[in-house]
Design a protein around this motif. Structure first.
Motif, PDB file in Angstrom:
ATOM      1  N   MET A 257       3.705   5.754   5.677  1.00 24.85           N
ATOM      2  CA  MET A 257       2.665   6.650   4.565  1.00 24.85           C
ATOM      3  C   MET A 257       2.792   8.010   4.988  1.00 24.85           C
ATOM      4  O   MET A 257       3.360   8.478   6.097  1.00 24.85           O
ATOM      5  N   GLY A 258       2.325   8.872   4.037  1.00 24.01           N
ATOM      6  CA  GLY A 258       2.394  10.323   4.285  1.00 24.01           C
ATOM      7  C   GLY A 258       1.327  10.510   5.231  1.00 24.01           C
ATOM      8  O   GLY A 258       0.284  10.025   5.655  1.00 24.01           O
TER       9      GLY A 258
ATOM     10  N   ASP B 103      -1.011  12.637   4.897  1.00 20.24           N
ATOM     11  CA  ASP B 103      -2.533  12.835   4.340  1.00 20.24           C
ATOM     12  C   ASP B 103      -3.073  11.477   3.634  1.00 20.24           C
ATOM     13  O   ASP B 103      -3.659  11.511   2.745  1.00 20.24           O
ATOM     14  N   ALA B 104      -2.505  10.317   4.361  1.00 18.63           N
ATOM     15  CA  ALA B 104      -2.782   9.142   3.501  1.00 18.63           C
ATOM     16  C   ALA B 104      -4.137   8.540   3.616  1.00 18.63           C
ATOM     17  O   ALA B 104      -4.802   8.132   2.663  1.00 18.63           O
ATOM     18  N   GLU B 105      -5.047   9.173   4.609  1.00 20.49           N
ATOM     19  CA  GLU B 105      -6.390   8.831   4.771  1.00 20.49           C
ATOM     20  C   GLU B 105      -7.146  10.086   4.849  1.00 20.49           C
ATOM     21  O   GLU B 105      -8.311  10.224   5.477  1.00 20.49           O
ATOM     22  N   LYS B 106      -6.844  10.870   3.915  1.00 20.06           N
ATOM     23  CA  LYS B 106      -7.729  12.326   3.825  1.00 20.06           C
ATOM     24  C   LYS B 106      -9.121  12.101   3.289  1.00 20.06           C
ATOM     25  O   LYS B 106     -10.095  12.847   3.596  1.00 20.06           O
TER      26      LYS B 106
ATOM     27  N   ALA C  65      -4.590  -1.132   2.704  1.00 16.81           N
ATOM     28  CA  ALA C  65      -3.568  -1.140   1.890  1.00 16.81           C
ATOM     29  C   ALA C  65      -3.734  -1.929   0.849  1.00 16.81           C
ATOM     30  O   ALA C  65      -4.272  -3.003   0.866  1.00 16.81           O
TER      31      ALA C  65
ATOM     32  N   ASP D 188       0.779   0.355  -3.063  1.00 23.13           N
ATOM     33  CA  ASP D 188      -0.010   1.323  -2.734  1.00 23.13           C
ATOM     34  C   ASP D 188       0.990   2.618  -2.719  1.00 23.13           C
ATOM     35  O   ASP D 188       2.029   2.759  -2.205  1.00 23.13           O
ATOM     36  N   THR D 189       0.504   3.603  -3.531  1.00 28.63           N
ATOM     37  CA  THR D 189       1.376   4.764  -3.818  1.00 28.63           C
ATOM     38  C   THR D 189       1.357   5.705  -2.783  1.00 28.63           C
ATOM     39  O   THR D 189       2.101   6.663  -2.598  1.00 28.63           O
ATOM     40  N   ARG D 190       0.738   5.569  -1.437  1.00 25.65           N
ATOM     41  CA  ARG D 190       0.555   6.045  -0.251  1.00 25.65           C
ATOM     42  C   ARG D 190       1.831   5.902   0.423  1.00 25.65           C
ATOM     43  O   ARG D 190       2.186   6.588   1.243  1.00 25.65           O
TER      44      ARG D 190
ATOM     45  N   THR E 238       5.626   5.607   1.413  1.00 22.77           N
ATOM     46  CA  THR E 238       6.859   6.490   1.266  1.00 22.77           C
ATOM     47  C   THR E 238       7.851   5.306   0.711  1.00 22.77           C
ATOM     48  O   THR E 238       7.748   3.975   0.930  1.00 22.77           O
TER      49      THR E 238
END
Length: 448
Positions: free
Chosen positions: A316-317, A319-322, A328, A332-334, A336
């Motif tokens: 994931m990016g 910042d997935a859990e900002k 999940a 899930d759009t988070r 990659t």
């Protein structure tokens, strides 16, 4: 008993192909060791391919077309695996004509045998008939469960026991009446298993009759025990702390702990050695896909509810859990683009082999969860903390039997499987989980 039947079918198919291609010369003289080796390889690969393509997992209501397609897929997988074996060991190679004929005969005969032994009304002699003692909601649930376990169990009927317990609709299954004593009733209906499914047992159980059945070789089980036998998981709604204390299982000797640790070290080292050449390439692809670290570190709960740091390839990016910790979800759009491939192929979990090697995880066990989720689930699910009595695993019974879960209801369902594994932990069950894991990895099931 279908695998045993398929083994005979495989042997017959192989020697029939030899007879057609080579005539009577194929069977002159006694069978030599090499011939037996060739036959054994063909049988083992045929059964493994059938298992891998889930020929033995088809429900009894599966259509003949579905059965035929599954058998054809198993035949194709068998051809592939045999080709690999013959490339590695040419001495056991079958001629192309013999190979094609053998697989063709096996697929055809397997389809015919499976259709006749369970899908067109033939009663398998190895099917165990079950008589359910009770007519309430619990009994009805057991009856419905028996009806879905084709080729393993058949419902003989329901036997009323307590007054005002409820009634079973005639369309579900016949309600039988006591004829003589309980043992005579079991024999009349050819039942091999008596399942006690009474919501209230006090004063209602025919103890003398049940004891007579037990002493005469009939298996007597309560509803949770039969549910465990049929489903491979525990009936959390019906088990009590005393059931866990006095039930068979939940034993881990020093020998079991030693073999588990030896297997963990052997498998993790083997996995790391085999994947070592791929690790730099995987790291490069992750770095080129999105900015951020290659490895993802996260605190998980281990044995005894002790936290440890789990390692995975980042999918994931950064910042997935900002907005905080969340499960999940499907699509899930988070995740990659590269991360989705890594998750579906389970490549992202390779770094967890280091956790196994360090002793923080086992190769097989319950999936480790995050502390935030564990605290919530412990409040909502009574037995949830019991899954932390052993080390968490890279794979496990719940992972191969149930898809990825992201709700409390999913956590309950997976807990049924986790507690079953803890109760029945054995070398055989671990081997079965490894085989099932191969299927999950090859077909990409359950990942998110």
């Amino acid at each position: 008993m279908l695998p045993m039947l398929d083994a005979l079918v495989a042997v017959f198919s192989l020697f029939s192909a030899y007879a057609i291609r080579l005539g009577s010369d194929a069977f002159q003289g006694p069978l030599e060791g090499q011939t037996l080796r060739v036959a054994a390889i063909f049988v083992i690969v045929s059964l493994f391919s059938s298992y891998l393509m889930e020929v033995y997992s088809l429900e009894g209501k599966a259509s003949k077309r579905e059965l035929l397609v599954t058998c054809l897929q198993a035949g194709g997988a068998g051809f592939f695996f045999l080709s690999v074996v013959y490339y590695l060991d040419p001495d056991v190679m079958l001629g192309r004509g013999v190979l094609f004929l053998s697989i063709g005969f096996f697929v055809l005969l397997q389809f015919v045998c499976h259709a006749l032994t369970g899908r067109v009304g033939y009663e398998d002699p190895f099917v165990q008939r079950v008589l359910v003692l009770g007519t309430g909601e619990l009994a009805r649930g057991i009856g419905e469960l028996v009806g879905t376990r084709a080729m393993s169990f058949a419902l003989a009927g329901f036997l009323p026991c307590a007054e005002n317990e409820g009634s079973i609709p005639p369309a579900v299954s016949p309600v039988v009446q006591m004829e003589g004593d309980l043992l005579a009733t079991m024999h009349k209906h050819r039942a091999r298993i008596l399942v006690v499914a009474l919501s209230e047992r006090r004063g209602a159980l025919p103890l003398q009759g049940m004891m007579q059945c037990k002493l005469n070789g009939i298996e007597v089980l309560d509803a949770p025990a039969f549910y465990e036998l049929a489903q491979g998981k525990l009936m959390l709604e019906q088990i009590t702390p005393s059931w866990i204390i006095f039930s068979h299982g939940f034993r881990r000797t020093a020998l079991v702990n030693a073999y588990k640790r030896c297997i963990d070290i052997a498998l993790s080292l083997t996995g790391l050695l085999l994947t070592a050449p791929l690790l730099p390439l995987i790291a490069l692809v992750i770095k080129l896909d999105t900015p951020g670290p290659v490895l993802f570190r996260q605190v998980r709960v281990g044995a005894g509810e002790k936290p440890f740091t789990l390692y995975k390839f980042r999918t994931m990016g950064t910042d997935a859990e900002k907005n905080g910790a969340v499960w999940a979800s499907k699509n899930d759009t988070r995740v990659t683009k590269v991360g989705r491939f890594l998750r579906n192929s389970r490549i992202d979990e390779i770094p967890q082999l280091f956790n196994v090697l360090k002793g923080e995880m086992s190769f097989i066990g319950p999936r480790p969860e995050r502390p935030e989720f564990v605290e919530t689930l412990k409040k909502d699910i009574y037995y949830y903390s019991k899954r932390h009595t052993i080390k968490p695993g890279l794979t496990g019974w719940a992972q191969v039997r149930y898809p990825y879960g992201a709700t409390t209801e999913d956590a309950v369902e997976k807990l049924r499987y986790d507690l079953y594994y803890i109760k029945n932990l054995s070398l055989f069950l671990d081997g079965l989980i490894i085989f099932e894991t191969v299927k999950v990895v090859l077909f990409g099931r359950g990942g998110r």
